[in-house]
Design a protein around this motif. Structure first.
Motif, mmCIF file in Angstrom:
data_model
loop_
_atom_site.group_PDB
_atom_site.id
_atom_site.type_symbol
_atom_site.label_atom_id
_atom_site.label_comp_id
_atom_site.label_asym_id
_atom_site.label_seq_id
_atom_site.Cartn_x
_atom_site.Cartn_y
_atom_site.Cartn_z
ATOM 1 N N ILE A 65 0.992 -0.982 0.189
ATOM 2 C CA ILE A 65 -0.108 -0.063 0.038
ATOM 3 C C ILE A 65 0.873 1.319 -0.094
ATOM 4 N N GLU A 66 1.035 1.964 -1.176
ATOM 5 C CA GLU A 66 2.002 2.892 -1.370
ATOM 6 C C GLU A 66 1.519 3.881 -2.446
ATOM 7 N N ASP A 67 1.346 5.062 -2.126
ATOM 8 C CA ASP A 67 0.894 6.117 -3.202
ATOM 9 C C ASP A 67 1.794 6.471 -4.026
ATOM 10 N N GLU A 68 3.309 6.351 -4.027
ATOM 11 C CA GLU A 68 4.020 6.601 -5.098
ATOM 12 C C GLU A 68 4.551 5.433 -6.057
ATOM 13 N N GLN A 69 4.030 5.599 -7.138
ATOM 14 C CA GLN A 69 3.809 4.352 -8.079
ATOM 15 C C GLN A 69 5.438 3.702 -8.332
ATOM 16 N N LEU A 103 3.268 -1.301 4.162
ATOM 17 C CA LEU A 103 2.443 -0.232 4.034
ATOM 18 C C LEU A 103 2.977 1.254 4.403
ATOM 19 N N ASP A 104 2.869 2.113 3.341
ATOM 20 C CA ASP A 104 3.476 3.314 3.548
ATOM 21 C C ASP A 104 2.546 4.172 4.784
ATOM 22 N N ILE A 105 3.482 5.102 5.053
ATOM 23 C CA ILE A 105 2.629 5.762 6.412
ATOM 24 C C ILE A 105 1.993 7.014 5.816
ATOM 25 N N GLY A 106 2.741 7.714 4.919
ATOM 26 C CA GLY A 106 2.105 9.030 4.193
ATOM 27 C C GLY A 106 1.342 8.661 2.996
ATOM 28 N N LEU A 107 -0.165 8.157 3.429
ATOM 29 C CA LEU A 107 -0.956 8.076 2.115
ATOM 30 C C LEU A 107 -1.954 9.305 2.069
ATOM 31 N N SER A 135 12.788 3.018 6.599
ATOM 32 C CA SER A 135 13.001 4.431 6.229
ATOM 33 C C SER A 135 13.430 4.493 4.717
ATOM 34 N N LYS A 136 12.620 5.503 4.136
ATOM 35 C CA LYS A 136 12.986 5.899 2.839
ATOM 36 C C LYS A 136 13.991 6.814 2.853
ATOM 37 N N PRO A 137 14.992 6.945 1.861
ATOM 38 C CA PRO A 137 15.082 6.004 0.907
ATOM 39 C C PRO A 137 15.751 4.726 1.359
HETATM 40 CA CA CA Z 1 3.571 8.360 0.440
#
Ligand code: CA
Length: 230
Positions: free
Chosen positions: A8-12, A52-56, A101-103
């Motif tokens: 689940i991640e909004d950055e394709q 799961l991405d936190i910032g959705l 953590s990204k990156p």
């Molecule tokens: Ca995000």
């Protein structure tokens, strides 16, 4: 059948990189751009693990996790762009299993996925006590039965009881238990272990008020006993 993983991640671009890395390792992968869709999928499909991405954009990953935990025990790995420690603590406290953590490098994520899934697959030696049916630990579903009754445990209570049951009669110090069970949580206090022991004791009593298998060793720690109970 290969294990299914939900991202689940909004950055394709991030999702694509992860999908590719996971598929290369033989996992089957599904991707959702929104938290609400991810929750919907998790209700329908039994995945082996979720990333799961936190910032959705719709609901935060924390909220997704919180809601997911009401109906599933699958491992959840959080992804975040933020590096604040508070994210890490909150994520693990509400039921996340790991945190990246990204990156990050896709390999790092794949490795964590593999480690977590392998841990779950490891054959669970049934807890053998002198009284067979007193406790039964099912690691895969994170459930423990006591006197034949399934216990309603929080994650930390589950790990605490499971740890004590690994070696009945052995005394575990508070520090040892903190280290083993709460190693990821930074905002715990000296009372954390005691508090959890207390709620565990209450839950055990509720099932069988005649037994008191949790033993407090003053100034030393705790053990679980099955011997005198029979
Ligand atoms: Ca995000």
């Amino acid at each position: 059948m290969s294990q299914r993983i939900l991202i689940i991640e909004d950055e394709q671009a991030i999702a694509d990189t992860l999908t590719y890395a996971l598929k290369t390792e033989g996992y089957s992968v599904e991707h959702c751009l929104l938290g609400s869709l991810g929750l919907e999928r998790m209700r329908l499909v039994s995945y082996s693990l979720a990333i799961l991405d936190i910032g959705l954009p719709d609901i935060s990953g924390f909220e997704v996790c919180r809601q997911a935990r009401t109906f599933t025990n699958i491992p959840i790995i959080f992804l975040t762009a933020r590096t604040e420690e508070v994210d890490r603590i909150v994520g693990l406290e509400i039921g996340g299993d790991d945190y990246v953590s990204k990156p990050f490098s896709p390999r790092e994520v794949v490795t964590r996925v593999r480690v977590i899934l392998r841990r779950l697959e490891a054959p669970v030696a049934p807890v053998t006590t002198t009284q067979d049916d007193l406790f039964k630990v099912d690691e895969a579903s994170a459930r423990i039965r006591y006197c034949g009754t399934p216990m309603d445990l929080t994650r930390y209570e589950f790990f605490l009881l499971k740890t004590l049951l690994e070696h009945p009669e052995r005394i575990y110090t508070r520090a040892g238990l903190m280290n083993k069970i709460w190693h990821d949580a930074l905002d715990t206090s000296d009372r954390t272990v005691d508090t959890h022991i207390k709620t565990l004791r209450t839950k055990l009593k509720a099932i069988n008020s005649n037994l008191d298998p949790l033993v407090t060793h003053r100034g030393m720690g705790y053990s679980i006993t099955v011997r005198e109970l029979i």
